[in-house]
Design a protein around this motif. Sequence first.
Motif, PDB file in Angstrom:
ATOM      1  N   SER A 102      -7.565  -5.207   9.602  1.00 12.81           N
ATOM      2  CA  SER A 102      -6.890  -3.955   9.219  1.00 12.81           C
ATOM      3  C   SER A 102      -5.454  -3.946   9.753  1.00 12.81           C
ATOM      4  N   VAL A 103      -5.257  -4.509  10.945  1.00  7.77           N
ATOM      5  CA  VAL A 103      -3.884  -4.572  11.492  1.00  7.77           C
ATOM      6  C   VAL A 103      -3.043  -5.532  10.632  1.00  7.77           C
ATOM      7  N   ARG A 145      -3.496  -6.259   7.484  1.00  6.49           N
ATOM      8  CA  ARG A 145      -3.218  -5.598   6.171  1.00  6.49           C
ATOM      9  C   ARG A 145      -2.040  -4.634   6.295  1.00  6.49           C
ATOM     10  N   THR A 146      -2.004  -3.888   7.411  1.00  6.47           N
ATOM     11  CA  THR A 146      -0.923  -2.898   7.583  1.00  6.47           C
ATOM     12  C   THR A 146       0.427  -3.616   7.653  1.00  6.47           C
ATOM     13  N   LYS A 156       2.194  -5.302   4.473  1.00 12.84           N
ATOM     14  CA  LYS A 156       3.044  -4.519   3.548  1.00 12.84           C
ATOM     15  C   LYS A 156       4.530  -4.848   3.760  1.00 12.84           C
ATOM     16  N   HIS A 157       4.910  -5.122   5.043  1.00  6.28           N
ATOM     17  CA  HIS A 157       6.327  -5.462   5.303  1.00  6.28           C
ATOM     18  C   HIS A 157       6.670  -6.806   4.657  1.00  6.28           C
TER      19      HIS A 157
END
Length: 483
Positions: free
Chosen positions: A92-93, A95-96, A99-100
Amino acid sequence: MPAYDYDIGIIGGGAAGLTVAAGAAQLGAKTLLIEKEQELGGDCLHYGCVPSKTLIRIARVYHLMKTSREFGLPGVTVPPVEFSEIAKRIQSVIRTIQKHDSEERFCTLGAKVLYGSPVFSDDHAVKLNGQIHVAKQWVIATGSSPAAPSLEGLSSIPYLTNKDIFSLDRLPQSMIILGAGPIATEMAQAFCRLGTEVHVVQRSGQILSKEDKDMADLVLETLRSEGVRFHLNSTVQRVLSDGVESQEVVIKQGEGKRISVKAEKILVAMGRKSNLSDLSLEGIDVAFDRKGLKVDDRLKTSQKHIYGAGDVTGSYQFTHAAGYEGGIVVSNAVFHLPRKVNYKWLPWCTYSDPELASIGMNEKRAKKAGINYSVFTEAFAGNDRSLTEGKRVGKIKMLLDEKENPIGVQILGPHAGELLNEWVVALNGRVKLSSVASAVHPYPTLGEINKKVVGAYFSPKIFSTRVKKGLKLFFQLKGRACE
Ligand SMILES: Cc1cc2nc3c(=O)[nH]c(=O)nc-3n(C[C@H](O)[C@H](O)[C@H](O)COP(=O)(O)OP(=O)(O)OC[C@H]3O[C@@H](n4cnc5c(N)ncnc54)[C@H](O)[C@@H]3O)c2cc1C
């Protein structure tokens, strides 16, 4: 003038390649970025910094739960960890942050992203998925992979590397880690804290061998006290597997002494090799050796319009070094402003608990360079904030050269990586030591240790017998009130 499809083509979408792509595209260069995997981000995001630092944090929280009594809290019996849940949190980290590093973001900046494994067909063109792409300049930023050491038996067993370790479906009961560099040390502590019986096998008598022994030994002692078993001065002779659930490493320790260590899993963390074999560099006269791609101090390869940046050059294998080198390439290739790399103040940190952070020369490097130096130290046991946090282990070391200019700082202690940032600015900005000493630091902070170590340098000068004699003479001071 030959017709180029692109001003610049970049191979590899990790820290180095993304930095070049973002910089070049935003400056108006027609930019192509080619990535072998399905997603951008490279090793740091998918198999390196991000998952490892997330795992370290998770293991720390678990460790704090198990040691609650040390803080005067009720003792709690914590159930064993479910590694599949930890792996979900890690994902999950990732995936976040992904985005960058998304294709959409790079397209918005102006860069075209293509996926696949390109091969140079000449020194300006690559063949990718059956198509030829021609660029005026190229950047090779293909990173590195875990090295597979030639150890008897290793190639025939299913060992782990950093590519597998963050997505295990369950926590190994026991693990042998081969190597004791930063990755091995960080993972040894994290897995031990989560409940794995961890053995570390290291050829020399020191872990974190680039660091000073006194600092590395403090990390070793902490990990040992938490349960990590170290086998130092140990050479791996053979690796075996029963094919089901047990793997074995036969180790030679000194003359004639052999021991065998068994564990469920083996993690190999014995260095990195540059990713160069797929590119057909031989055909275009781009030089490389076992260490990696050969580049000059402007990061040009033996073909002056082809650059190299990041892990692939085999020099400083850190994300911030890859980003820095990416910036140097943009300067040289897009701005045409000649800029050379300068690693004098390149910092780094091993994220064990306590962390070990370094900038500039340590004693080992200073001795090797033949520099005469003096060392000033200050212990975290004397830092009030460290004590309130329950942390007593660690120290800061500041090295000065013969002219009493700072040449390096190492910090071993809580949040050492963050604390080092004051030195990153001070050393790059050539800030005077007197400015660090006179600047008011908030109390109680760990950062006061930076001011205090500079105080250790100034104190003997300020409170010297000579100064005292002068003050007595001019102001008739009466001297000690208590004998
Ligand atoms: C477990 C671990 C923890 C780490 N922790 C830290 C840390 O805390 N701090 C730190 O600074 N560094 C850390 N590092 C190091 C850091 O990950 C690397 O230094 C960094 O990723 C280097 O960036 P790069 O762009 O050179 O390579 P990479 O990030 O590896 O990117 C290279 C890219 O090129 C692609 N590629 C490879 N071959 C080809 C090809 N033939 N064609 C097209 N594309 C290709 C790859 O798929 C990849 O996406 C860690 C590394 C590991 C393994």
